[in-house]
Design an enzyme around this catalytic site. Structure first.
Site: not given
Length: 470
Positions: A178, A149, A266
């Site tokens: 992911d 992402h 992230s």
């Protein structure tokens, strides 16, 4: 299976515009970072630009927000023998020197392996900032692991490692897990992060998270392992509304921590007290979209295995049972006179699958896997995804009111992924403006061997519809 106290119905997007989105209610978030201005950068040249970035997938009204924190990464063993091989596990313990604290020693070891990732879209020949995140150096010659992402939808990427900024290319990604891999162009002599063992974690042990929260590069925070084996499925509609890949995303056996994970973290590293990578920072649960003491990382053993497949030029594969499933609850059990009040109902069994070879049959209700209770289709999906292709698992099955144990050797989803990709391509060609955006065909399976997008966007087939067809 962990509830996270959410009933997601989000609207968020992958990378926020250049301002923080504020909601008056708690939201389900997948966060990215927003970039300000973008200047051309020569590969390998040092960048001195200051950056101020915010991140966040904003969700709609819900009990709380499950956000993807985009962040810088850390992998720091200089022990990798080959430039194209990740650093191996090491048994050497990290010992602070000259009165330094543990946090100082770990940060000094790991920060050279943390990556700041900038993602751009091509807007009429000019780069337009989409968002930022973090990554971890895997090899000396520039292979980097991050979250999908962080890079999803990008056409150009820049990465900053130890103050030097490089152009980067997307090597490959596994949207369903992911995980993505970038390659820093013309990079050499980088410091790969040392890989730890995420299967050997203890609740309460010390950890550090590293990355670029809110675009603040080379940031660290400390905490403990709050829990292990936290699992979550993000359904296809949630992913699409959030501006993600539009595919079912499965997060098995995540590591929960109270170490700070914020928008921008992230793809960054979670490391142990020896400075070894044990997780990739990915999610937070929060009412505000920012740190609230509950963050999650994808276990390193799982993420690195997928990244190594991508680096090798392979399509990442996952364990597959080979069945279509529906969730059984007490209401459905009463309506259809089922012999169990909870579990995963086997709607169909794929030919040639491990399930067929083991003797699973339509109408079976799976109530446990390796002794762990299965209350519905999602539980079983997460449990299977936590295994590896070729692993043998023991299923507890209720068949016509009689319980039995069946051992199944799990297959992989390579064939179904290929079929799904071909179905998606055909659908896009025939209906370019009305494709499902999930990467799955209507009848061609979902890439995991559980039937059409698990049914209901990842929540399992509906028993009312299923029995209504008979």
């Amino acid at each position: 299976m962990t509830n996270f106290n959410t009933n997601p119905s989000p609207r968020g997007n992958h990378a926020r515009p250049a301002e923080l989105i504020a909601d008056s209610v708690p939201t389900f978030d997948i966060d990215s970072s927003v970039a300000a201005s973008v200047a051309e950068t020569v590969p390998g040249a040092q960048s001195k630009r200051s950056r101020t970035f915010l991140t966040g997938f904003a969700g709609a009204a819900m009990a709380c927000m499950l956000a993807l924190g985009i962040n810088g990464a850390v992998i720091n063993p200089a022990t990798a023998e080959a430039a194209n091989e990740p650093a191996p596990m090491s048994q050497v313990a990290l010992t602070p020197q000259n009165g330094e604290t543990l946090a100082e020693a770990v940060a000094a070891k790991c920060l050279p392996s943390v990556v700041f990732v900038e993602t751009y879209a091509d807007a009429g020949g000019q780069l337009q900032a989409m968002g930022t995140g973090s990554g971890v150096v895997m090899t000396q010659d520039g292979y980097l692991i991050t979250n999908n992402h962080v890079v999803d939808g990008g056409q150009a990427f820049k990465v900053t490692i130890e103050g030097n900024t490089y152009d980067a290319e997307l090597v490959g990604a596994d949207p369903s897990s992911d995980v993505a891999v970038l390659k820093a162009k013309d990079a050499n002599g980088l410091t790969p992060m040392e890989i730890g063992n995420s299967d050997d974690l203890t609740v309460g042990q010390w950890v550090m998270t590293l990355g670029a929260p809110f675009g603040l590069e080379q940031s660290v925070a400390t905490g403990i392992v709050s829990a292990t084996s936290r699992s979550q499925i993000m359904d296809a509609s949630t992913s699409a509304q959030a501006g993600g890949s539009g595919e079912v995303t499965i997060y098995p056996n995540m590591i929960q921590t109270d170490a700070a994970i914020n928008p921008g973290n992230s793809g960054g590293a979670m490391v142990d007290s020896d400075g070894k990578l044990i997780g990739i920072n990915t999610l937070i649960t929060s009412y505000s979209g920012n740190y609230s003491g509950v963050g999650f990382a994808i276990p390193a053993n799982y993420a690195v295995n997928l990244a190594q497949q991508i680096i090798a030029g392979e399509t990442p594969t996952h364990a597959q049972l080979g069945v279509s499933l529906s969730t059984v609850n007490d209401q459905m059990a009463g309506s259809y006179n089922l012999p169990a009040e909870s579990g995963a109902y086997v709607a169909s069994v794929a030919q040639g699958s491990g399930a067929e070879a083991a003797g699973l049959a339509e109408g079976d209700i799976i109530t446990a896997l390796n002794g762990e209770k299965v209350e519905g289709a999602s539980d079983l999906m997460l449990a299977v995804r936590g295994e590896k292709p070729g692993d043998t698992v023991t299923l507890t099955v209720n068949r016509n009111g009689q319980e039995q144990e069946i051992q199944v050797t799990l297959g992989d989803d390579a064939a179904s992924q290929k079929a799904a990709a071909e179905a998606k391509k055909q659908l896009e060609q025939s209906m370019p403006e009305q494709g499902d955006g999930y990467g799955y065909g209507q009848d061609g399976g979902n890439g995991y061997g559980y039937g059409d997008p698990y049914g209901q966007d990842g929540r399992g087939l509906n028993l009312d519809d299923l029995f209504g067809q008979r």
